[in-house]
Write a protein that holds these residues in place. Structure first.
Motif: not given
Length: 224
Positions: A1-7, A47-54, A76-84
């Protein structure tokens, strides 16, 4: 399986690559939103793992444009932002899951596994087809309840075929989903892996679990 990480954090991106490659995933990396969007649209991924602050294009806009362009793989979003509110915005943009930093690598891997299974219609990490059974989390394989020993790439081939039973998988598609982007896609090594896999799954030649469709590719039988 192949995953793209955008970070954009290069050290974190490499750590993610290391953690996911340990789980036998093939990993592509992008460090800004524009290249990440291009990669999502142009390459076969699971699958893609995406940071928000890019940089160049933020993660929310990237996800919106990807979905509008017809990209359907789990994100899948991966980020330091914690607000709901950020979580809701990301999910509304088209993401499938959300994980905040800092995080445990084991949780990231578990979420990636679950998203890929869900997208393939497999809620359970254990897949049974005829006498063949695999556990996608532990990456164990059994035939008639006897455990087999497979190499990493033999397992990758088997898992992709069993996650897509009865679908005809071309050699190029199989290669693209189990190798990193810089692999020579013209290589005939897939044929070698399939041959070895057949011998291990079916040493007596009675089951024929992996069919070859001449000129089209391979198919894992789901009827026995």
């Amino acid at each position: 399986m192949r995953i793209l990480v955008i970070e954009d954090d290069i050290r974190l991106a490499e750590n993610l690559r290391f953690a996911l490659e340990k789980e036998k995933y093939s990993i592509d990396l992008c460090h800004d939103g524009e290249s990440g969007l291009f990669h999502l649209q142009e390459y076969p991924l699971d699958l893609a793992v995406v940071d928000l602050g890019l940089p160049k294009l933020d993660g929310i806009e990237l996800i919106k444009r990807a979905r509008k362009a017809g990209v359907t793989i789990p994100i899948l979003i991966l980020t330091a932002r914690e607000r709901w509110q950020d979580k809701v915005e990301g999910l509304d943009a088209g993401a499938d899951d959300y994980l905040t930093k800092p995080f445990h690598q084991e949780e990231l891997v578990a979420r990636c596994n679950a998203l890929i299974r869900r997208s393939a219609g497999q809620a359970n990490p254990e897949i049974n087809i005829g006498p063949v059974k695999i556990h996608t989390r532990s990456q164990q394989v059994w035939v008639n309840d006897k455990e087999l020993s497979l190499t990493a790439y033999e397992y990758k081939v088997l898992e992709y075929l069993m996650v897509n039973p009865q679908k005809v998988i071309s050699k190029s598609e199989l290669t693209e989903h189990i190798y990193d982007q810089d692999f020579d896609l013209d290589s005939n090594v897939i044929e070698v892996f399939v041959l070895r896999l057949r011998k291990k799954l079916d040493p007596e030649g009675n089951l024929n679990p992996v069919e070859t469709l001449r000129g089209r590719g391979y198919r894992f039988r789901n009827q026995w």
